[in-house]
Write a protein that holds these residues in place. Sequence first.
Motif, PDB file in Angstrom:
ATOM      1  N   GLN A 126       0.851  -1.192   0.000  1.00 26.76           N
ATOM      2  CA  GLN A 126       0.000   0.000   0.000  1.00 26.76           C
ATOM      3  C   GLN A 126       0.891   1.248   0.000  1.00 26.76           C
ATOM      4  O   GLN A 126       1.759   1.395   0.853  1.00 26.76           O
ATOM      5  N   ILE A 127       0.666   2.134  -0.956  1.00 25.79           N
ATOM      6  CA  ILE A 127       1.339   3.435  -0.967  1.00 25.79           C
ATOM      7  C   ILE A 127       0.267   4.503  -0.856  1.00 25.79           C
ATOM      8  O   ILE A 127      -0.588   4.626  -1.729  1.00 25.79           O
ATOM      9  N   SER A 128       0.301   5.279   0.206  1.00 22.69           N
ATOM     10  CA  SER A 128      -0.651   6.386   0.325  1.00 22.69           C
ATOM     11  C   SER A 128      -0.021   7.657  -0.224  1.00 22.69           C
ATOM     12  O   SER A 128       1.084   8.028   0.161  1.00 22.69           O
ATOM     13  N   HIS A 140       4.462   0.041  11.665  1.00 26.88           N
ATOM     14  CA  HIS A 140       5.578  -0.777  11.180  1.00 26.88           C
ATOM     15  C   HIS A 140       5.117  -1.955  10.319  1.00 26.88           C
ATOM     16  O   HIS A 140       5.713  -3.035  10.369  1.00 26.88           O
ATOM     17  N   PHE A 141       4.065  -1.724   9.522  1.00 22.88           N
ATOM     18  CA  PHE A 141       3.682  -2.726   8.529  1.00 22.88           C
ATOM     19  C   PHE A 141       4.707  -2.658   7.401  1.00 22.88           C
ATOM     20  O   PHE A 141       4.955  -1.577   6.853  1.00 22.88           O
ATOM     21  N   PRO A 142       5.307  -3.775   7.013  1.00 23.51           N
ATOM     22  CA  PRO A 142       6.389  -3.744   6.020  1.00 23.51           C
ATOM     23  C   PRO A 142       5.963  -3.245   4.639  1.00 23.51           C
ATOM     24  O   PRO A 142       6.791  -2.733   3.892  1.00 23.51           O
ATOM     25  N   GLY A 143       4.673  -3.364   4.308  1.00 21.08           N
ATOM     26  CA  GLY A 143       4.218  -2.959   2.983  1.00 21.08           C
ATOM     27  C   GLY A 143       3.527  -1.619   2.931  1.00 21.08           C
ATOM     28  O   GLY A 143       2.901  -1.289   1.922  1.00 21.08           O
ATOM     29  N   ALA A 144       3.635  -0.813   3.995  1.00 22.69           N
ATOM     30  CA  ALA A 144       2.964   0.490   4.042  1.00 22.69           C
ATOM     31  C   ALA A 144       3.953   1.621   3.781  1.00 22.69           C
ATOM     32  O   ALA A 144       4.968   1.739   4.483  1.00 22.69           O
ATOM     33  N   PHE A 145       3.648   2.457   2.784  1.00 27.25           N
ATOM     34  CA  PHE A 145       4.515   3.562   2.398  1.00 27.25           C
ATOM     35  C   PHE A 145       3.675   4.817   2.188  1.00 27.25           C
ATOM     36  O   PHE A 145       2.465   4.743   2.017  1.00 27.25           O
ATOM     37  N   ARG A 146       4.343   5.964   2.168  1.00 24.31           N
ATOM     38  CA  ARG A 146       3.662   7.198   1.760  1.00 24.31           C
ATOM     39  C   ARG A 146       4.632   8.088   0.987  1.00 24.31           C
ATOM     40  O   ARG A 146       5.849   8.072   1.240  1.00 24.31           O
ATOM     41  N   THR A 147       4.076   8.883   0.083  1.00 23.89           N
ATOM     42  CA  THR A 147       4.899   9.742  -0.776  1.00 23.89           C
ATOM     43  C   THR A 147       4.800  11.216  -0.390  1.00 23.89           C
ATOM     44  O   THR A 147       5.227  12.083  -1.151  1.00 23.89           O
ATOM     45  N   VAL A 148       4.207  11.497   0.775  1.00 12.14           N
ATOM     46  CA  VAL A 148       4.149  12.870   1.288  1.00 12.14           C
ATOM     47  C   VAL A 148       4.712  12.893   2.709  1.00 12.14           C
ATOM     48  O   VAL A 148       4.736  11.870   3.395  1.00 12.14           O
ATOM     49  N   ALA A 149       5.139  14.074   3.147  1.00 14.63           N
ATOM     50  CA  ALA A 149       5.652  14.222   4.508  1.00 14.63           C
ATOM     51  C   ALA A 149       4.518  14.044   5.511  1.00 14.63           C
ATOM     52  O   ALA A 149       3.353  14.328   5.222  1.00 14.63           O
ATOM     53  N   TYR A 314       1.062  13.306  -6.476  1.00 13.12           N
ATOM     54  CA  TYR A 314       1.583  12.289  -5.569  1.00 13.12           C
ATOM     55  C   TYR A 314       0.957  10.924  -5.867  1.00 13.12           C
ATOM     56  O   TYR A 314       1.601   9.888  -5.691  1.00 13.12           O
ATOM     57  N   VAL A 315      -0.292  10.929  -6.325  1.00 18.44           N
ATOM     58  CA  VAL A 315      -0.934   9.698  -6.777  1.00 18.44           C
ATOM     59  C   VAL A 315      -0.216   9.176  -8.016  1.00 18.44           C
ATOM     60  O   VAL A 315       0.119   7.992  -8.121  1.00 18.44           O
ATOM     61  N   TYR A 316       0.010  10.073  -8.949  1.00 22.86           N
ATOM     62  CA  TYR A 316       0.696   9.719 -10.200  1.00 22.86           C
ATOM     63  C   TYR A 316       2.060   9.102  -9.900  1.00 22.86           C
ATOM     64  O   TYR A 316       2.402   8.026 -10.399  1.00 22.86           O
TER      65      TYR A 316
END
Length: 383
Positions: A126-128, A140-149, A314-316
Motif C-alpha cells: 500500500q502506498i498512500s 511498522h507494517f512492512p508494505g505500508a509507504f507514503r509519498t508525502v511528509a 503524488y498519486v501519479y
Amino acid sequence: MQVRIRCIPVALATALAFAATGQASAQQVVKIGQVSPISGPSAHLGKDNENAARMAIDELNAKGFAINGQKVTLQLVSEDDGADPKQGTAVAQKLVDAKVNGVVGHLNSGTTVPASKIYNDAGIVQISPATTAPVYTHQHFPGAFRTVASDAKLGSVLGKYATGTLNAKTIAIIDDRTTYGQGVADEFVKGVRGAAGVRVVGREFTSASATDYTAILTSIKAKKPDLIFFGGMDSVAGPMLKQIKALGITAKVMGGDGMCTDALGRLAGDGLGDNKVVCAEAGGVKGPQEKAMEDFRARYHKKFNMDVQLYAPYVYDSVMVMATAMQNAKSADPAKYLPALKAIKYEGVTGTIQFDQNGDIKDGALTLFTYRGGKRTKLDVVR
C-alpha cells in the motif's frame, strides 16, 4: 513403422485452448487498486486522485509496460471509501478479494489507517499519496509507504512559521475530531510548545459534517487570539472562514494540507481575505523540478479538462513508483517487489522518492501557501 495418431475431440480441444488463453491473459493483467472519497464533501479531492491514477496507468500501458520482458496490461481497480472508516475497510477487503497487486490510497488518514491492517494481513503493498497521520507508518507494517511528509514535520514547520514569522503569541485550536484533523492539530501544538511567550488559549472541536460553528467561534473570539489553527478539510474550513468574518474575528487562520486547496477560495468566498490564511501542503518542488510539475499539470488538464486539485501529482508518482519496483523485481507479486520498493530511488514529478525504514518518504518537502485575490499563492518550499 506405423505411427498411431490419437484424435482429441473438437469440444475438448476448444476447451483446452480457451483455458490456456485464459491463463495467459490472467498472467498479463496486473491490477492496481486506488481508493479515495469519490462521494461526499471531499469528492473533488477523491476524483483528483482517481484521475491521476488512471493517467499514470494509461501512460504506462501506452508505452508497452513490461515486466521481466513480458508485456502486461495494467488495470485500475478504483473504489470509493466516502472518507468513512467503515466503508474504507469494506472496500479494502473488496480489493483483497479482487487479488490486486498493490494499492495506491487511501486519501484520508481516518480511512487509510484501519484499511492498512487489512492490506498488511493479506500481504498487499500500500502506498498512500495523501495520508499524513504519523500513526500510519508507526504501525511498522512492512508494505505500508507514503509519498508525502507526515504531520509530525508539517506541525513543526507550521508551528515555527506561526511563532517566528507571524509572531503569534496567543493561539486557538480547532479540529474536526477525525484521525487527520485531530492528529495535525496535535502536531501543531507540539510545534508551538516551548516558543517564548506563546500560549494556546483554547481548543475547540467540531465535526467533518458540521455546518454551524458559531458557538465555538464565539468562545474563541472572547479569548482574542492572534491566530486560529484548524485541523480538517477544505469543505469545513471554507464555511468556517465565512463565519469567522461574519463574527468580526480578525485573527489569522492556519491549517494543514487538508484545507490547503485551490477550492478553498470558492468555498470560503469573501471570508478568505488577502494574506489572512496560511497553510502547508505536504510535498512541493522548486528550482529545476518545477518544470516537471508544470508539464504534469498541463497534461492532466488536457486529459481531464480540469485543474489539479491537490494530491494528483503524488498519486501519479505513487503508481509510477509501484510499477517501477515491479519492473526492478521482475515480478508483480507484492512479496517479490516489496524489497525493490524499499530500495527504490525514483525521480518523479514531485521530486526524488526514496523511503526510510518506516516507509516514510525521505527528506519530504512542505509547501507554504497563502491566498490573495481568492487564489492560492506559494510562499516557500521547505524541507
